[in-house]
Design a protein around this motif. Structure first.
Motif, PDB file in Angstrom:
ATOM      1  N   LEU A  32       0.817  -1.206   0.000  1.00 55.68           N
ATOM      2  CA  LEU A  32       0.000   0.000   0.000  1.00 55.68           C
ATOM      3  C   LEU A  32       0.854   1.260   0.000  1.00 55.68           C
ATOM      4  N   VAL A  33       1.950   1.239   0.747  1.00 55.17           N
ATOM      5  CA  VAL A  33       2.827   2.411   0.836  1.00 55.17           C
ATOM      6  C   VAL A  33       3.342   2.805  -0.543  1.00 55.17           C
ATOM      7  N   LYS A  34       3.683   1.802  -1.374  1.00 55.37           N
ATOM      8  CA  LYS A  34       4.201   2.109  -2.715  1.00 55.37           C
ATOM      9  C   LYS A  34       3.196   2.925  -3.522  1.00 55.37           C
ATOM     10  N   SER A  35       1.929   2.517  -3.459  1.00 58.13           N
ATOM     11  CA  SER A  35       0.895   3.251  -4.200  1.00 58.13           C
ATOM     12  C   SER A  35       0.666   4.630  -3.604  1.00 58.13           C
ATOM     13  N   LEU A  36       0.659   4.711  -2.273  1.00 59.49           N
ATOM     14  CA  LEU A  36       0.416   5.984  -1.612  1.00 59.49           C
ATOM     15  C   LEU A  36       1.548   6.971  -1.847  1.00 59.49           C
ATOM     16  N   VAL A  37       2.768   6.479  -2.017  1.00 58.46           N
ATOM     17  CA  VAL A  37       3.899   7.365  -2.316  1.00 58.46           C
ATOM     18  C   VAL A  37       3.671   8.061  -3.658  1.00 58.46           C
ATOM     19  N   SER A  38       3.238   7.300  -4.676  1.00 55.28           N
ATOM     20  CA  SER A  38       2.952   7.898  -5.980  1.00 55.28           C
ATOM     21  C   SER A  38       1.803   8.886  -5.883  1.00 55.28           C
ATOM     22  N   LEU A  39       0.759   8.507  -5.155  1.00 52.26           N
ATOM     23  CA  LEU A  39      -0.399   9.384  -4.994  1.00 52.26           C
ATOM     24  C   LEU A  39      -0.018  10.686  -4.294  1.00 52.26           C
ATOM     25  N   SER A  40       0.723  10.576  -3.196  1.00 55.78           N
ATOM     26  CA  SER A  40       1.073  11.772  -2.433  1.00 55.78           C
ATOM     27  C   SER A  40       2.036  12.664  -3.203  1.00 55.78           C
ATOM     28  N   ALA A  41       2.900  12.085  -4.051  1.00 60.08           N
ATOM     29  CA  ALA A  41       3.789  12.906  -4.883  1.00 60.08           C
ATOM     30  C   ALA A  41       2.968  13.792  -5.811  1.00 60.08           C
ATOM     31  N   GLY A  42       1.945  13.219  -6.440  1.00 58.31           N
ATOM     32  CA  GLY A  42       1.086  14.000  -7.312  1.00 58.31           C
ATOM     33  C   GLY A  42       0.327  15.084  -6.554  1.00 58.31           C
ATOM     34  N   VAL A  43      -0.165  14.735  -5.365  1.00 57.22           N
ATOM     35  CA  VAL A  43      -0.922  15.702  -4.567  1.00 57.22           C
ATOM     36  C   VAL A  43      -0.025  16.849  -4.111  1.00 57.22           C
ATOM     37  N   LEU A  44       1.179  16.541  -3.644  1.00 59.70           N
ATOM     38  CA  LEU A  44       2.079  17.589  -3.155  1.00 59.70           C
ATOM     39  C   LEU A  44       2.505  18.526  -4.287  1.00 59.70           C
ATOM     40  N   LEU A  45       2.863  17.955  -5.435  1.00 64.58           N
ATOM     41  CA  LEU A  45       3.269  18.793  -6.566  1.00 64.58           C
ATOM     42  C   LEU A  45       2.102  19.664  -7.040  1.00 64.58           C
ATOM     43  N   GLY A  46       0.928  19.053  -7.151  1.00 66.98           N
ATOM     44  CA  GLY A  46      -0.230  19.801  -7.600  1.00 66.98           C
ATOM     45  C   GLY A  46      -0.613  20.907  -6.639  1.00 66.98           C
ATOM     46  N   THR A  47      -0.611  20.600  -5.345  1.00 64.32           N
ATOM     47  CA  THR A  47      -0.989  21.599  -4.348  1.00 64.32           C
ATOM     48  C   THR A  47       0.001  22.753  -4.319  1.00 64.32           C
ATOM     49  N   ALA A  48       1.303  22.442  -4.375  1.00 65.90           N
ATOM     50  CA  ALA A  48       2.321  23.495  -4.330  1.00 65.90           C
ATOM     51  C   ALA A  48       2.258  24.393  -5.552  1.00 65.90           C
ATOM     52  N   LEU A  49       2.157  23.786  -6.741  1.00 64.95           N
ATOM     53  CA  LEU A  49       2.273  24.551  -7.982  1.00 64.95           C
ATOM     54  C   LEU A  49       0.944  25.123  -8.478  1.00 64.95           C
ATOM     55  N   LEU A  50      -0.166  24.506  -8.099  1.00 66.23           N
ATOM     56  CA  LEU A  50      -1.464  24.949  -8.607  1.00 66.23           C
ATOM     57  C   LEU A  50      -2.293  25.696  -7.573  1.00 66.23           C
ATOM     58  N   ILE A 155      -0.049  10.016   5.653  1.00 63.07           N
ATOM     59  CA  ILE A 155      -0.448   8.614   5.831  1.00 63.07           C
ATOM     60  C   ILE A 155       0.675   7.659   5.424  1.00 63.07           C
ATOM     61  N   PRO A 156       1.222   7.746   4.176  1.00 67.13           N
ATOM     62  CA  PRO A 156       2.330   6.835   3.859  1.00 67.13           C
ATOM     63  C   PRO A 156       3.571   7.081   4.702  1.00 67.13           C
ATOM     64  N   GLN A 157       3.796   8.348   5.107  1.00 67.71           N
ATOM     65  CA  GLN A 157       4.950   8.642   5.959  1.00 67.71           C
ATOM     66  C   GLN A 157       4.825   7.934   7.302  1.00 67.71           C
ATOM     67  N   GLU A 158       3.662   8.066   7.939  1.00 66.92           N
ATOM     68  CA  GLU A 158       3.456   7.463   9.253  1.00 66.92           C
ATOM     69  C   GLU A 158       3.430   5.942   9.167  1.00 66.92           C
ATOM     70  N   VAL A 159       2.783   5.407   8.134  1.00 68.75           N
ATOM     71  CA  VAL A 159       2.752   3.957   7.952  1.00 68.75           C
ATOM     72  C   VAL A 159       4.161   3.430   7.698  1.00 68.75           C
ATOM     73  N   GLY A 160       4.943   4.176   6.893  1.00 67.37           N
ATOM     74  CA  GLY A 160       6.331   3.768   6.647  1.00 67.37           C
ATOM     75  C   GLY A 160       7.155   3.751   7.917  1.00 67.37           C
ATOM     76  N   ASP A 161       6.999   4.786   8.755  1.00 68.99           N
ATOM     77  CA  ASP A 161       7.714   4.807  10.033  1.00 68.99           C
ATOM     78  C   ASP A 161       7.287   3.642  10.919  1.00 68.99           C
ATOM     79  N   TYR A 162       6.004   3.329  10.884  1.00 70.52           N
ATOM     80  CA  TYR A 162       5.469   2.212  11.675  1.00 70.52           C
ATOM     81  C   TYR A 162       6.127   0.899  11.240  1.00 70.52           C
ATOM     82  N   ILE A 163       6.250   0.706   9.913  1.00 69.93           N
ATOM     83  CA  ILE A 163       6.871  -0.520   9.394  1.00 69.93           C
ATOM     84  C   ILE A 163       8.337  -0.606   9.818  1.00 69.93           C
ATOM     85  N   VAL A 164       9.038   0.533   9.747  1.00 69.15           N
ATOM     86  CA  VAL A 164      10.448   0.557  10.149  1.00 69.15           C
ATOM     87  C   VAL A 164      10.597   0.165  11.619  1.00 69.15           C
ATOM     88  N   LEU A 165       9.734   0.665  12.472  1.00 72.63           N
ATOM     89  CA  LEU A 165       9.787   0.332  13.898  1.00 72.63           C
ATOM     90  C   LEU A 165       9.489  -1.146  14.130  1.00 72.63           C
TER      91      LEU A 165
END
Length: 259
Positions: A32-50, A155-165
């Protein structure tokens, strides 16, 4: 009412990530994290630039000063990450056969360095809270769009940290409690931002530019490099689909909120 919006928005991302991590298995979370990383990249770029940058430049501030603030923001987040205080956890042990870290890297990072991971996550959340507060104080619609971008990235950041722990041997309960506690830093950042930023409204365009710098830095320095891996055609199409979905979310939200 604005403060209530800020508290709700800053607490929602951490709550959703903890609930998600509590319900799903480690293998499902990793995929799930892999998909959410792609999704959040699009959201962050769009929000910042648009959204965020156009709002900042429409505020009447000198464009040269705003670009200087953008440069300063990018360098600030670069230095924070250099100091391991602005870390991102979107991967886990064995998540990719071409993983660039040696085996055991994540366990080592979350073992003796576990507190550093949590400290960095807390500072990241605190900064996100201030960013959300500044956006809400500038404009409610912009605040909602900015909060959406932060939540979908958190969400992917926190889930990723959870997996690392978990890879370091933390129990599920302990990892969830620590992640939830670090999420509260976002709420604290939102409250501090509301109290400290509101009297300085002429500075809002500069704060928005720094917020956009945060989104761009995370997307370009952290998320997009993770997507630049040799993949099959099917995986590449799926990756581009999630990235495009993130941009679509921003476009739809922008169109909806503007009416």
């Amino acid at each position: 009412m604005t403060l209530a919006y800020i508290v709700a928005a800053t607490g929602l991302g951490g709550l959703l990530s903890v609930l998600l991590a509590a319900q799903l298995t480690l293998g499902v979370l990793g995929r799930l994290v892999k998909s959410l990383v792609s999704l959040s990249a699009g959201v962050l770029l769009g929000t910042a630039l648009l959204n965020v940058l156009p709002e900042a430049f429409e505020g009447g501030a000198d464009p040269h000063s705003l670009f200087l603030a953008l440069l300063g923001g990018l360098l600030f987040f670069f230095l924070l990450e250099k100091a391991e205080l602005y870390r991102h956890g979107h991967h886990h042990e064995g998540d990719d056969p071409h993983h660039r870290h040696y085996h055991g890297f994540d366990a080592e990072q979350a073992g003796k360095g576990g507190w550093s991971v949590l400290l960095g996550d807390s500072i990241h959340n605190f900064c996100d809270g201030i960013i959300i507060a500044a956006a809400f104080l500038a404009d409610t619609q912009l605040g909602i769009a900015t909060a959406l971008a932060v939540i979908l990235h958190e969400i992917p950041q926190e889930v990723g940290d959870y997996i690392v722990l978990l890879n370091a041997g933390f129990s599920r309960r302990r990892a969830l409690v620590y992640n939830a506690a670090s999420g509260l830093a976002g709420v604290a950042g939102g409250v501090v931002g509301y109290l400290a930023v509101e009297p300085w409204k002429p500075l809002f365009p500069y704060l928005l530019v720094v917020a956009a710098g945060s989104f761009l830095y995370v997307a370009v320095a952290d998320l997009l490099p993770q997507l630049q891996r040799r993949l099959s055609l099917r995986e590449t199409v799926a990756q581009l689909g999630w990235l495009g979905s993130g941009l679509t979310v921003v476009l739809v939200a922008t169109g909806t909120l503007s009416h």
